[in-house]
Design a protein around this motif. Sequence first.
Motif, PDB file in Angstrom:
ATOM      1  N   THR A 182       0.815  -1.216   0.000  1.00  0.00           N
ATOM      2  CA  THR A 182       0.000   0.000   0.000  1.00  0.00           C
ATOM      3  C   THR A 182       0.852   1.272   0.000  1.00  0.00           C
ATOM      4  OG1 THR A 182      -0.144  -0.077   2.423  1.00  0.00           O
ATOM      5  CG2 THR A 182      -1.913  -1.130   1.183  1.00  0.00           C
ATOM      6  N   ARG A 183       2.008   1.257   0.672  1.00  0.00           N
ATOM      7  CA  ARG A 183       2.815   2.478   0.678  1.00  0.00           C
ATOM      8  C   ARG A 183       3.396   2.758  -0.707  1.00  0.00           C
ATOM      9  NH1 ARG A 183       7.418   0.147   4.755  1.00  0.00           N
ATOM     10  NH2 ARG A 183       8.391  -1.367   3.355  1.00  0.00           N
TER      11      ARG A 183
ATOM     12  N   GLU B 261       0.203   4.147  -2.657  1.00  0.00           N
ATOM     13  CA  GLU B 261      -0.211   5.475  -2.222  1.00  0.00           C
ATOM     14  C   GLU B 261       0.812   6.544  -2.616  1.00  0.00           C
ATOM     15  OE1 GLU B 261      -2.967   4.441   1.700  1.00  0.00           O
ATOM     16  OE2 GLU B 261      -0.841   4.852   1.960  1.00  0.00           O
TER      17      GLU B 261
ATOM     18  N   GLY C 123      -3.396  -5.853   1.792  1.00  0.00           N
ATOM     19  CA  GLY C 123      -2.931  -4.580   1.244  1.00  0.00           C
ATOM     20  C   GLY C 123      -3.081  -4.519  -0.264  1.00  0.00           C
TER      21      GLY C 123
ATOM     22  N   VAL D 151      -6.990  -4.064  -0.855  1.00  0.00           N
ATOM     23  CA  VAL D 151      -7.605  -2.838  -0.333  1.00  0.00           C
ATOM     24  C   VAL D 151      -6.932  -1.583  -0.894  1.00  0.00           C
ATOM     25  CG1 VAL D 151      -8.097  -1.550   1.786  1.00  0.00           C
ATOM     26  CG2 VAL D 151      -8.346  -4.032   1.752  1.00  0.00           C
ATOM     27  N   ARG D 152      -5.599  -1.607  -1.025  1.00  0.00           N
ATOM     28  CA  ARG D 152      -4.805  -0.526  -1.612  1.00  0.00           C
ATOM     29  C   ARG D 152      -4.709   0.718  -0.741  1.00  0.00           C
ATOM     30  NH1 ARG D 152      -5.136  -0.273  -8.080  1.00  0.00           N
ATOM     31  NH2 ARG D 152      -5.260  -2.502  -8.531  1.00  0.00           N
ATOM     32  N   ARG D 153      -5.173   0.672   0.478  1.00  0.00           N
ATOM     33  CA  ARG D 153      -5.062   1.790   1.411  1.00  0.00           C
ATOM     34  C   ARG D 153      -4.500   1.249   2.726  1.00  0.00           C
ATOM     35  NH1 ARG D 153      -5.417   4.001  -2.598  1.00  0.00           N
ATOM     36  NH2 ARG D 153      -6.822   5.672  -3.284  1.00  0.00           N
ATOM     37  N   THR D 154      -3.537   1.993   3.278  1.00  0.00           N
ATOM     38  CA  THR D 154      -2.785   1.448   4.402  1.00  0.00           C
ATOM     39  C   THR D 154      -3.644   1.232   5.640  1.00  0.00           C
ATOM     40  OG1 THR D 154      -0.739   2.461   3.609  1.00  0.00           O
ATOM     41  CG2 THR D 154      -0.816   1.827   5.926  1.00  0.00           C
TER      42      THR D 154
ATOM     43  N   PRO E 212      -7.043   1.153   6.194  1.00  0.00           N
ATOM     44  CA  PRO E 212      -8.052   0.089   6.084  1.00  0.00           C
ATOM     45  C   PRO E 212      -7.433  -1.304   5.983  1.00  0.00           C
ATOM     46  CG  PRO E 212      -8.602   1.923   4.642  1.00  0.00           C
ATOM     47  CD  PRO E 212      -7.224   2.187   5.159  1.00  0.00           C
TER      48      PRO E 212
END
Length: 351
Positions: A90-91, A94, A179, A182-185, A187
């Motif tokens: 995710t990082r 993002e 991760g 979802v693609r967001r850290t 959540p």
Amino acid sequence: MIWLTWRQFRGSVAMTAALLVMLTAALALTGPGLASGYSAGIADCTQDNTCDQFFDRFFEAYQLPFLAVSLVVLLLPALVGIFWGAPMITRELEAGTHLLVWNQSITRGRWLAVKLGLTGLVAMTAACLCGLAVTLWSGPLDKSAPDSLALMAPLVFGARGIAPMGYGAFAFVLGVTVGMLVRRTLPAMALTLAVFAAIQLAMPLLVRPHLMPPVTTTSELGRANVENFGIPPNGGGPAHMVLKSAVPGQAGAWVMSSDLVDPSGRTIGGAGDEATIQISTTSGPCAPSRAGGQGMDACMAEINRLGYRQQATYQPLDRFWPFQWIETGIYALLTLGLTWFCFWWIRRRLS
């Protein structure tokens, strides 16, 4: 890739290593005293047959550190999944750095293989060392713990042996998988914790009891499996009995059911439930004038003669290490399945 992964991950490794060193040092300093105190207490209590009282006093004196170190081992895999696994993909997404990293000479598969391999190996090693260190330190306490905190009990089993290694590897790859999806850290971290906690609860409740067929035995009643026994002060009424969740001759076993059965084989009460014993309390061995003190043994013998028994289903203590290996193998298979999914997803679906 190895150098890049190390550069990104070295801060977390250093912090984890420092915490493990402090924990191991504390266990190494207190462990010998704990073991010698237990050995001395056993030598003394064996002479006057007061080991039950010694076990209670010994465990109560060390109950807080016992629970604390067990909690550390149980939490470590979850923290690995939350803080190491979930943010790994995710990082990059993002920050948009995946557009650079995954379009150079390093393929997505190689990038993921190095990340999973290096970080996952550290996670497994940390969880395994933590679990084994606590297992060695808590040996005397595991032998003197009450039934609810015995070595095979669900709360303690997961904090001993090699099982934490399987938990750590699974939690890490689970975090990476969540991760990716979802693609967001934040959540992803929350969902990783929820899923891992649900699986950790389901394992002892639904899976572990059936890893090997449980043993079912019928035992006579006595001090080892009777928690409370009451007779009306003036006699004339039925006696009442409360069973323990324990099996005579099976100290440390994981008792899944403990029932009191009457002479016809009908269940009249479970562990912790007050059951009625149909026996004369106006005369005979269970009369109030005769059932006190040493006379209680004669009363219990009469109850056994009438045919009252404990029927228990349990997993014996000698299955601890087979269960450890089987459960670790299950988590290894789950980890491999999620790893395959991560490689498939990053190549075909993630952009």
